[in-house]
Design a protein around this motif. Structure first.
Motif, short mmCIF file in Angstrom:
data_model
loop_
_atom_site.label_atom_id
_atom_site.label_comp_id
_atom_site.label_asym_id
_atom_site.label_seq_id
_atom_site.Cartn_x
_atom_site.Cartn_y
_atom_site.Cartn_z
N PHE A 1 0.65 -1.26 0.01
CA PHE A 1 0.07 -0.26 0.02
C PHE A 1 0.85 1.20 -0.21
N ASP B 1 -2.95 5.20 -0.33
CA ASP B 1 -4.14 3.86 -0.22
C ASP B 1 -4.58 3.87 1.31
N THR C 1 -7.33 6.48 1.29
CA THR C 1 -8.61 6.10 0.78
C THR C 1 -9.31 4.99 1.60
N ASP D 1 -6.94 11.77 -0.75
CA ASP D 1 -6.06 10.70 -1.19
C ASP D 1 -5.40 11.01 -2.46
N GLY E 1 -4.72 1.22 -6.20
CA GLY E 1 -5.24 2.40 -5.64
C GLY E 1 -6.55 2.86 -6.30
#
Length: 248
Positions: free
Chosen positions: A31, A35, A38, A81, A95
């Protein structure tokens, strides 16, 4: 002794064994910082759903307003994000998919559940809420499938959206929150649960004169709350291909 020794080439072959188990938390390690931001959006959507259910169980509007606030919090994470990804200059297919799933939870399912919690519980209401959720799902799927072919600016950013972006459903949540704040939806005579059947209290709270805009009968036994049509309008605008919204 020499014949039992392991050759270096054998060690190398073993280390590249395709059947070797991946290291622990390998997915999480892949990640990017964006991410995790998010995921914050997804957490907000999940909490919104849980607090809406908690509000129906306890008949406490404090939980309902907490559920409302989780949606704009999700919008904030959704904005951040993208900025974090551009700041870190890191983007990935993972992502992109993660962003769509989080958006669907926070801006597709959560607003529909909030509408149900506010009294849109007739059969035709449920049909429209389901249509709205399906439109949001289709809109996100179309974006993921076509984003690579859409025109971009010098920074590689998509120039426009086809149809309204799904975070615009925040407008619907705002309408519901305003209505509840002004006593347009919930009107429980007794905040405590009354043991008169599983739906007795809810039918009392969401009678036609209490739900904002009332209800109309289209066919015998099939009623509709007119205000639920804002979900139909929002869903239709999301899946429109002629409507192009410049991306800021």
């Amino acid at each position: 002794m020499a014949s039992s020794a392991v050759r270096p080439t054998q060690l190398k072959r073993k280390s590249s064994d395709p059947h070797k188990l991946p290291t622990r938390f390998s997915m999480v390690r892949s990640f990017q910082l964006a991410d995790f931001v998010t995921l914050g959006n997804g957490v907000c959507g999940c909490l919104s759903l849980m607090f809406a259910m908690k509000a129906l169980i306890t008949q406490n509007t404090d939980f309902l307003f907490t559920s409302f606030w989780c949606v704009p919090a999700g919008v904030l994470f959704d904005i951040l994000d993208g900025r974090v990804a551009r700041w870190r200059k890191s983007s990935s297919l993972l992502g992109q998919e993660l962003d769509s799933l989080a958006d669907f939870c926070s801006f597709g399912i959560a607003p529909a559940v909030l509408g149900f919690a506010c009294g849109f519980q007739k059969m035709l209401d449920l049909v429209i809420l389901t249509y709205f959720v399906c439109c949001g799902l289709a809109r996100l799927a179309r974006y993921n499938a076509t984003v690579a072919a859409m025109p971009t600016d010098s920074n590689g950013k998509v120039k426009f959206f086809e149809g309204t972006p799904i975070p615009t459903t925040l407008v619907i949540v705002g309408v519901l929150a305003y209505g509840v704040h002004n006593g347009k939806f919930w009107r429980f005579a007794n905040p405590m649960y009354q043991h008169e059947g599983p739906f007795a209290v809810f039918s009392q709270a969401f009678t036609p004169e209490y739900v904002w805009g009332g209800e109309i009968s289209l066919f015998p036994g099939y009623e509709l709350h007119p205000l639920v049509l804002m979900y139909a309008v929002s869903g239709t605008l999301m899946i429109s291909r002629r409507l192009r919204i410049p991306k800021l």
